[in-house]
Design a protein around this motif. Structure first.
Motif: not given
Length: 188
Positions: A92-96, A103-112, A116-117
């Motif tokens: 899951t890629l989400s805007a944090s 504008n997107l400044r930071a993101y979070k990727i959840t893998v299982g 990942l930030y």
């Protein structure tokens, strides 16, 4: 005709994986180079007036585009970055963090079970000159022209018209949160 190459360069602090794609037309060849850096030791990189330190275990990338044949000087490009994971995990890629201009400044990727930030500096180097560029987050599936971008979300970087070369180094570094890994002791 299109072709591609792959190479690898290793330093004491990181390994660089270089993917180069060539797109030829009648009189021009466009070159897209994606460099992925995997850090074994902490390292620093300078881009857009900012020195960023990357911890051991982090990953970052840089994209360079040369010789793009724009039809008109008003045309632009869009770089889509979409998360995909191979294997039995879902991602899951989400805007944090989104600034007041959207504008997107930071993101979070959840893998299982892992998170990942990363953060994104909204600047690109166009023909040697730094320029601010909006970076957007678009959730889920989007359609652009005749194609559909799929994934859990896409980061979109708008690239203005350029004559020679554009460098995109969005500080899109990825760090695994040690709280999510039972093998790494977590100290808040």
């Amino acid at each position: 005709a299109a072709s591609s190459t792959f190479s690898q360069a290793k330093t004491t602090n990181y390994t660089e994986y270089i993917y180069t794609y060539y797109f030829g037309k009648a009189y021009t060849t466009s070159i897209i180079t994606v460099s992925v850096y995997q850090f074994s030791l902490a390292s620093s990189f300078y881009f857009a007036g900012v020195t960023t330190i990357y911890a051991a275990g982090s990953v970052k990338f840089t994209v360079e585009i040369e010789g793009w044949d724009f039809i008109k000087s008003q045309n632009t490009l869009r770089l889509f970055i979409t998360s995909q994971v191979a294997g039995n995990f879902t991602s899951t890629l989400s805007a944090s963090e989104v600034d007041s201009n959207g504008n997107l400044r930071a993101y979070k990727i959840t893998v299982g079970p892992y998170s990942l930030y990363g953060q994104i500096v909204p600047k690109v180097q166009v023909d040697g000159v730094l320029t601010s560029q909006p970076i957007q987050y678009v959730p889920s599936h989007i359609s652009v022209g005749n194609s559909t971008q799929t994934g859990d979300g896409s980061v979109i970087i708008n690239i203005p018209h350029f004559l020679d070369k554009v460098v995109i180094d969005p500080n899109y570094a990825v760090l695994i949160d040690p709280k999510d890994n039972p093998e790494i002791p977590y100290i808040p």
